[in-house]
Design an enzyme around this catalytic site. Structure first.
Site, PDB file in Angstrom:
ATOM      1  N   TYR A  23      90.369 168.212  71.193  1.00 61.62           N
ATOM      2  CA  TYR A  23      91.032 167.397  72.230  1.00 61.62           C
ATOM      3  C   TYR A  23      90.035 166.489  72.969  1.00 61.62           C
ATOM      4  O   TYR A  23      90.104 165.258  72.875  1.00 61.62           O
ATOM      5  CB  TYR A  23      91.774 168.335  73.180  1.00 61.62           C
ATOM      6  CG  TYR A  23      92.392 167.671  74.383  1.00 61.62           C
ATOM      7  CD1 TYR A  23      93.039 166.431  74.273  1.00 61.62           C
ATOM      8  CD2 TYR A  23      92.349 168.278  75.632  1.00 61.62           C
ATOM      9  CE1 TYR A  23      93.627 165.826  75.374  1.00 61.62           C
ATOM     10  CE2 TYR A  23      92.939 167.692  76.737  1.00 61.62           C
ATOM     11  CZ  TYR A  23      93.567 166.468  76.608  1.00 61.62           C
ATOM     12  OH  TYR A  23      94.136 165.875  77.701  1.00 61.62           O
ATOM     13  N   TYR A 153      84.739 183.651  78.330  1.00 59.56           N
ATOM     14  CA  TYR A 153      84.556 182.253  77.923  1.00 59.56           C
ATOM     15  C   TYR A 153      83.532 181.568  78.840  1.00 59.56           C
ATOM     16  O   TYR A 153      82.581 180.926  78.363  1.00 59.56           O
ATOM     17  CB  TYR A 153      85.899 181.507  77.969  1.00 59.56           C
ATOM     18  CG  TYR A 153      85.729 180.018  77.971  1.00 59.56           C
ATOM     19  CD1 TYR A 153      85.120 179.374  76.897  1.00 59.56           C
ATOM     20  CD2 TYR A 153      86.160 179.245  79.056  1.00 59.56           C
ATOM     21  CE1 TYR A 153      84.937 177.999  76.906  1.00 59.56           C
ATOM     22  CE2 TYR A 153      85.982 177.875  79.059  1.00 59.56           C
ATOM     23  CZ  TYR A 153      85.366 177.260  77.985  1.00 59.56           C
ATOM     24  OH  TYR A 153      85.177 175.907  78.004  1.00 59.56           O
ATOM     25  N   LEU A 202      98.786 174.473  80.443  1.00 62.60           N
ATOM     26  CA  LEU A 202      99.973 174.311  81.284  1.00 62.60           C
ATOM     27  C   LEU A 202     100.690 172.977  81.066  1.00 62.60           C
ATOM     28  O   LEU A 202     101.901 172.970  80.826  1.00 62.60           O
ATOM     29  CB  LEU A 202      99.586 174.472  82.763  1.00 62.60           C
ATOM     30  CG  LEU A 202     100.779 174.350  83.706  1.00 62.60           C
ATOM     31  CD1 LEU A 202     101.748 175.507  83.496  1.00 62.60           C
ATOM     32  CD2 LEU A 202     100.319 174.294  85.160  1.00 62.60           C
TER      33      LEU A 202
HETATM   34  N1  UFG Z   1      99.662 178.720  83.236  1.00 66.75           N
HETATM   35  C1  UFG Z   1     100.933 179.199  83.423  1.00 66.75           C
HETATM   36  N2  UFG Z   1     101.775 179.203  82.356  1.00 66.75           N
HETATM   37  C2  UFG Z   1     101.404 178.765  81.120  1.00 66.75           C
HETATM   38  C3  UFG Z   1     100.097 178.260  80.941  1.00 66.75           C
HETATM   39  C4  UFG Z   1      99.244 178.266  82.017  1.00 66.75           C
HETATM   40  O1  UFG Z   1     101.300 179.627  84.505  1.00 66.75           O
HETATM   41  O2  UFG Z   1     102.232 178.821  80.185  1.00 66.75           O
HETATM   42  C5  UFG Z   1      98.741 178.698  84.382  1.00 66.75           C
HETATM   43  C6  UFG Z   1      97.475 179.490  84.135  1.00 66.75           C
HETATM   44  O3  UFG Z   1      97.657 180.838  84.474  1.00 66.75           O
HETATM   45  C7  UFG Z   1      96.500 178.758  85.056  1.00 66.75           C
HETATM   46  C8  UFG Z   1      96.986 177.309  85.035  1.00 66.75           C
HETATM   47  O4  UFG Z   1      98.341 177.354  84.569  1.00 66.75           O
HETATM   48  O5  UFG Z   1      96.624 179.230  86.349  1.00 66.75           O
HETATM   49  C9  UFG Z   1      96.189 176.435  84.094  1.00 66.75           C
HETATM   50  O6  UFG Z   1      96.090 177.118  82.853  1.00 66.75           O
HETATM   51  P1  UFG Z   1      95.559 176.409  81.522  1.00 66.75           P
HETATM   52  O7  UFG Z   1      95.693 177.417  80.427  1.00 66.75           O
HETATM   53  O8  UFG Z   1      96.203 175.093  81.347  1.00 66.75           O
HETATM   54  O9  UFG Z   1      94.019 176.125  81.851  1.00 66.75           O
HETATM   55  P2  UFG Z   1      92.879 177.095  82.423  1.00 66.75           P
HETATM   56  O10 UFG Z   1      92.687 176.752  83.879  1.00 66.75           O
HETATM   57  O11 UFG Z   1      93.123 178.519  82.100  1.00 66.75           O
HETATM   58  O12 UFG Z   1      91.618 176.671  81.566  1.00 66.75           O
HETATM   59  C10 UFG Z   1      91.276 175.306  81.336  1.00 66.75           C
HETATM   60  C11 UFG Z   1      90.520 175.266  80.005  1.00 66.75           C
HETATM   61  C12 UFG Z   1      89.235 176.046  80.119  1.00 66.75           C
HETATM   62  C13 UFG Z   1      88.455 175.549  81.318  1.00 66.75           C
HETATM   63  C14 UFG Z   1      89.271 175.590  82.577  1.00 66.75           C
HETATM   64  C15 UFG Z   1      88.505 174.964  83.719  1.00 66.75           C
HETATM   65  O13 UFG Z   1      91.336 175.828  78.958  1.00 66.75           O
HETATM   66  O14 UFG Z   1      88.505 175.857  78.931  1.00 66.75           O
HETATM   67  O15 UFG Z   1      90.468 174.833  82.376  1.00 66.75           O
HETATM   68  O16 UFG Z   1      89.237 174.961  84.897  1.00 66.75           O
HETATM   69  F1  UFG Z   1      87.375 176.361  81.499  1.00 66.75           F
END
Ligand code: UFG
Length: 354
Positions: A23, A153, A202
């Site tokens: 990405y 990670y 998300l």
């Molecule tokens: N979330 C939901 N439902 C979903 C998916 C995500 O509620 O179906 C929430 C997660 O719990 C989190 C937020 O939405 O609170 C964002 O989640 P993402 O999976 O979109 O992203 P992350 O914050 O977990 O992680 C991303 C990257 C990482 C990076 C991080 C830095 O995937 O590699 O951002 O902030 F380290």
């Protein structure tokens, strides 16, 4: 709009982009090509897509965990700069396979660093993450925050930054680490964007629900210590991240030791994202509250003052409606991601901003 548009490659400048079919890496490769850099993408396509690699870039399929293969490619292609995006990068997933994450990310990093040092590479840029920081304090996260990852990670990226330090101090390569917050959005022409399988992030999940490709969105925790109980993140447009990479690459011609946090500086909760997407798309999105996801900090918001001051970087594309509109356009045009996607048009022909 991309403000590093004035960048010019130095004569002979050849950037090897490891993980450039993924990405963020593919958007950076696209911008580098757009600016006239010579680009070689290495990727095993385990999560990346061949169609995400710009036409102007050379593509070499490569298992980056294989030292012999990596070193052979460096000897043959002789890059002057390296960018490493190749990593397993899912916070929740890293809890299920912590040692696998650390081993995988570190193997790739050490292979690339060793080959860079042995082949006269002058600059090395690491795609790092906000997940390296502890989240016990309050306020925006600057580079001065304690390095204290909440998940395997993040720990793997701390280790990669350690490799970077010694690549600079012991091998004389200029290095940069960009710790990004939540990469999001897509090219404004809607022909390059985010495509994971399975999708766990998300914004694409919320958009898939708006497109009717999911019947609801799971909200991981409504009991976090935030105003509405859902996690707050700093969403930064992938083109702004690409711009930050080019600026850092140019700065590395003269200086090393660059460590920057890169985010919009504004936090949005999961509920904010759902509401904004409903408003922009005019579609209703159903939600189900689930338990918290392991390793999720409640709030991550960047202070990006240092990169602004040193490199003149600004998050010009990272207003939330801009992010969601560009992601919506990409997913609506390519609902199955790159499967069956028409090949990406040549970068020189594409408008940077619609
Ligand atoms: N979330 C939901 N439902 C979903 C998916 C995500 O509620 O179906 C929430 C997660 O719990 C989190 C937020 O939405 O609170 C964002 O989640 P993402 O999976 O979109 O992203 P992350 O914050 O977990 O992680 C991303 C990257 C990482 C990076 C991080 C830095 O995937 O590699 O951002 O902030 F380290």
């Amino acid at each position: 709009m991309v403000s590093a548009i004035l960048a010019k490659p130095a004569p002979g400048e050849h950037v090897l982009v490891a993980g450039g079919a993924g990405y963020v890496g593919s958007h950076v490769a696209w911008l580098l090509c757009r600016l006239g850099f010579r680009v070689t993408v290495l990727d095993d396509l385990s999560t990346g897509h061949r169609d995400a690699v710009p036409d102007h870039a050379s593509f070499i399929p490569c298992d980056l965990r294989d030292q012999e293969q990596v070193s052979g490619i460096f000897m043959e292609t002789k890059p002057s700069a390296v960018m490493n995006f190749a990593a397993r990068s899912l916070v929740g997933d890293s809890y299920r396979d912590p040692m696998g994450y650390i081993r995988h990310n570190l193997m790739i990093m050490t292979n690339l660093a060793q080959a860079a040092a042995a082949n006269g590479v002058s600059s090395f840029l690491l795609s790092s993450t906000a997940a390296i920081f502890g989240t016990d304090g309050t306020g925006k996260i600057s580079e001065a925050w304690p390095i204290h990852p909440n998940n395997p990670y993040g720990e793997s990226k701390v280790m990669c930054e350690g490799v970077l330090r010694w690549l600079e101090e012991a091998c004389g390569v200029h290095t940069a680490a960009l710790r990004y917050f939540n990469a999001s959005g897509a090219l404004f022409c809607a022909d390059l964007g985010e495509a994971h399988d399975p999708e766990t992030h998300l914004i694409p999940i919320v958009i898939q629900a708006a497109l009717g490709r999911r019947d609801h969105v799971d909200m991981f925790g409504a009991d976090h210590p935030t105003p509405d109980g859902t996690c707050i993140r700093d969403y930064v447009h992938v083109l702004d991240l690409a711009d930050a990479h080019v600026r850092a690459l140019l700065a590395l011609r003269k200086v090393g030791g660059l460590r920057y946090n890169v985010g919009s500086g504004t936090g949005y909760s999961v509920k904010d994202i759902i509401q904004a997407t409903e408003e922009i798309t005019g579609r209703r999105i159903a939600t189900i509250v689930r338990p918290r996801r392991a390793g999720d900090p409640a709030t991550l918001v960047a202070c990006s003052d240092r990169i602004g001051r040193d490199l003149g970087w600004r998050p010009v594309n990272s207003a939330l409606p801009t992010i969601i509109r560009s992601a919506w356009a990409w997913h609506a045009k390519h609902p199955d991601g790159f499967t069956g996607a028409s090949p990406l048009p040549r970068p020189a022909m594409m408008a940077l901003h619609a």
